[in-house]
Design an enzyme around this catalytic site. Structure first.
Site, PDB file in Angstrom:
ATOM      1  N   SER B  14      -7.689  32.610 146.794  1.00  0.00           N
ATOM      2  CA  SER B  14      -8.071  31.606 147.793  1.00  0.00           C
ATOM      3  C   SER B  14      -9.599  31.506 147.833  1.00  0.00           C
ATOM      4  CB  SER B  14      -7.464  31.971 149.147  1.00  0.00           C
ATOM      5  OG  SER B  14      -7.636  30.952 150.082  1.00  0.00           O
ATOM      6  N   HIS B  41      -5.558  28.139 146.480  1.00  0.00           N
ATOM      7  CA  HIS B  41      -5.577  27.248 147.642  1.00  0.00           C
ATOM      8  C   HIS B  41      -6.715  26.244 147.464  1.00  0.00           C
ATOM      9  CE1 HIS B  41      -3.729  30.712 150.189  1.00  0.00           C
ATOM     10  NE2 HIS B  41      -2.807  30.053 149.502  1.00  0.00           N
ATOM     11  N   ASP B 133      -1.833  35.049 152.726  1.00  0.00           N
ATOM     12  CA  ASP B 133      -0.864  34.548 151.752  1.00  0.00           C
ATOM     13  C   ASP B 133      -0.841  35.520 150.569  1.00  0.00           C
ATOM     14  OD1 ASP B 133       0.972  32.930 150.516  1.00  0.00           O
ATOM     15  OD2 ASP B 133      -0.470  31.397 149.885  1.00  0.00           O
TER      16      ASP B 133
END
Lengths: 278, 190
Positions: B14, B41, B133
Site C-alpha cells: 500500500s 492500493h 489489509d
C-alpha cells in the site's frame, strides 16, 4: 487408504449448498466462478451467524425466507451510474450513430442489478433524442434488485459520483435535470423508465427472448466459469441482429470464448464488440 | 514453514508500494519460474503500474483480463477497481464486489483465494502500508500450509501493514527488501 488429499470439507459443503439452492428453488449457481462465490458464501455464513455451510443449507431447505437473503449475497453488485465513463462516451460517439439508422431500437441490459446502468442508458438516449423509439429490456435473477431498479431511487450520497461520471461520459444535460430529491434520496424521473421492461431472466437457465441491436452486460459474466460464460455469450449472439453490438466490462474479454469468431472488436479499449455478418 | 516448493507468489503493498516493489521486481530474471500476483492500493483508475513496471522488469508485466490463465514468469497487477482472485485450476478471476477495508483491489481477497488454490505451494509477501489489509489473508495462507514473509516493519516506509500481518502469523519472517528479493530469486530461479 488413498494418498490423494481429500477435497476440503468446505468445498464439499459449498457444492451441496448450491445443489440445494438449485433443487429446491431453481436458482442455479453451480457454474459460477468458484473463488468469488466462495468468498460471498463465507461472508453470508459469517454475517448470518452460521457455524457451517451445512447449517446454512438446512435453514435454506426449510425456510423460504432464506432464499432472498442468500440471493442478495450471491448476486447484488455495487455499480454506479455511468460507471467507466469512457464506455458510455464510446457508446454515444461510436455506437449510437449506427443505432440511429434503425426506425426502432431494442437494447438488452443483462444483469441490471439495482438499475444504475439502465438509467444511465435512458438518460443518454434521451439526450440523443432516441429514447422514445427505444425499448430497453432490463433483466436480472434477483427480484429484490429488480424492485429497486424499477423504483429508480438511490441514496443521495451516491449522486456526486454519478454526476461526475455523467459529465465525463459526455453528458449533454445536468444529471440534476433527471431526478428530484426527498428524504435523503434521489428519485429518478418516471419518464426515463416509460420505455423500460424490467424482467426476471437468467443467463444460466433461460433462453433468448427478443431480437435486439445492443446488449450491455458488464461485470456479470466475471462471476461465471468459462462454460457458463460461453452459454451467456451464445445467448447474446443469438439475440443480436447482424452488426448488433455487445458491450462488456472493462476487464472482460471474448478472447477465451468459443463464440469469439461471431464477433469483431468495435471499440477495443472499451470492450465493445460487433456481431459479425455471418 | 512449509517444506513444499513454492508454486506461486502473491504480494500486497500500500503506502510506499512503488518504491518497495521497485527494489524487488526488477531484480527477478526473465526466465523466473513462478507466477507473481500483486495487489497495490491505488486511489483511482487508471493505473499506470503496469506501464511503470513493464519498463523496469525483465519478467512480463500484465494487467489481466478475467479468466486469463496464470503463467509462470509473469507478474499480474490487479486492475484498479477490481478484486483479483485465483480460480482453482489456475486462472485469474476478477470481481467488482464491494471494497474490503475500503480497498478494491483488496490484498486479503487475493491472498485468501490464492491460499485456497495453491495451498502449501503459496508464498505470500506483505510489504509497506498504513492499514491492516493483508493480515487476514496472510493468516489464511499459513492455515493452508503456505509461507508468509513481511517487509521488516522497522525499515518499511509504513510499518502498520507488515506489522499487522506479522502479528497474525506465527511462522512469518520479517526481512529487509534486499533479503526478500534474494529469497524470491532463490525460490523461483530455474
Amino acid at each position: 487408504m488413498s494418498h490423494t488429499p481429500a477435497e476440503p470439507v468446505e468445498d464439499i459443503e459449498i457444492k451441496l449448498l448450491l445443489e440445494a439452492l438449485y433443487l429446491r428453488y431453481h436458482f442455479d449457481f453451480r457454474h459460477y466462478a468458484k473463488a468469488s462465490i466462495k468468498r460471498r458464501l463465507r461472508q453470508a455464513r459469517d454475517q448470518l451467524g452460521f457455524a457451517t455451510f451445512s447449517a446454512m443449507q438446512e435453514k435454506l431447505l426449510h425456510s423460504e425466507a432464506m432464499v432472498g437473503t442468500l440471493l442478495d449475497y450471491l448476486t447484488v453488485q455495487v455499480s454506479e451510474m455511468f460507471r467507466d465513463p469512457g464506455y458510455f462516451k464510446a457508446m454515444r460517439e461510436r455506437v449510437l450513430p449506427h443505432l440511429r439508422t434503425y426506425p426502432s431500437l431494442k437494447i438488452w441490459i443483462a444483469g441490471c442489478s439495482h438499475g444504475e446502468e439502465v438509467y444511465s442508458f435512458a438518460i443518454m438516449l434521451l439526450e440523443e433524442g432516441l429514447l422514445d423509439r427505444t425499448m430497453i429490456y432490463a433483466t436480472d435473477i434477483n427480484p429484490g434488485a429488480l424492485e429497486i431498479a424499477r423504483s429508480g431511487v438511490y441514496p443521495l450520497d451516491r449522486i456526486a459520483a454519478f454526476t461526475r461520471n455523467h459529465q465525463q461520459a459526455g453528458g449533454k444535460t445536468s444529471l440534476a435535470d433527471h431526478y428530484t430529491t426527498a428524504y435523503g434520496r434521489a428519485v429518478f424521473d418516471k419518464k426515463l423508465r416509460a420505455q423500460v421492461v424490467f424482467s426476471d431472466h437468467s443467463l444460466v437457465t433461460d433462453e433468448v427472448f427478443t431480437e435486439c441491436q445492443l446488449v450491455s452486460c458488464r461485470n456479470v459474466m466475471i462471476y461465471f466459469d468459462r462454460p457458463l460464460q460461453d452459454r451467456a455469450v451464445g445467448l447474446f449472439r443469438d439475440s443480436l441482429t447482424r452488426r448488433g453490438f455487445l458491450g462488456l466490462g472493462s476487464k472482460e474479454t471474448l478472447r477465451f470464448s468459443e463464440h469469439a469468431g461471431a464477433f469483431t472488436d468495435f471499440v477495443r479499449e472499451e470492450k465493445i464488440y460487433q456481431r459479425s455478418e455471418a | 514453514m512449509s517444506a513444499e516448493p513454492v508454486a506461486a507468489v502473491v504480494i500486497g503493498a500500500s503506502a510506499g508500494a512503488v518504491q518497495a516493489l521497485s527494489d524487488i521486481l526488477p531484480r527477478l530474471p526473465a526466465d523466473y519460474s513462478l507466477p507473481i500476483m500483486v495487489v497495490v492500493h491505488v486511489p483511482t483508475a487508471p493505473s499506470g503500474l503496469t506501464t511503470l513496471f513493464a519498463a523496469k522488469c525483465a519478467m512480463a508485466v500484465v494487467e489481466p483480463d478475467d479468466k486469463e490463465m496464470i503463467a509462470p514468469g509473469s507478474i499480474y497487477f490487479a486492475p484498479p477497481g477490481y478484486h483479483l482472485l485465483v480460480e482453482p485450476g489456475g486462472s485469474i478471476a476478477l470481481s467488482a464486489d464491494e471494497p474490503v477495508l475500503y480497498s478494491r483491489p483488496s490484498i486479503d481477497v487475493l491472498f485468501e483465494s490464492a491460499a485456497d488454490s495453491f495451498g502449501p505451494g503459496l508464498l505470500g509477501i506483505v510489504l509497506t502500508g498504513a492499514n491492516e489489509d493483508g493480515a487476514r489473508g496472510a493468516a489464511a495462507i499459513e492455515q493452508r500450509g503456505g509461507r508468509v514473509l513481511v517487509e521488516d516493519p522497522a525499515t518499511a516506509y509504513a510499518a502498520t501493514m507488515p506489522a499487522a500481518a506479522l502479528a497474525r502469523c506465527s511462522a512469518a519472517r520479517a526481512l529487509s527488501l534486499d533479503a526478500l528479493s534474494d529469497y524470491l530469486i532463490r525460490a523461483g530461479s530455474r
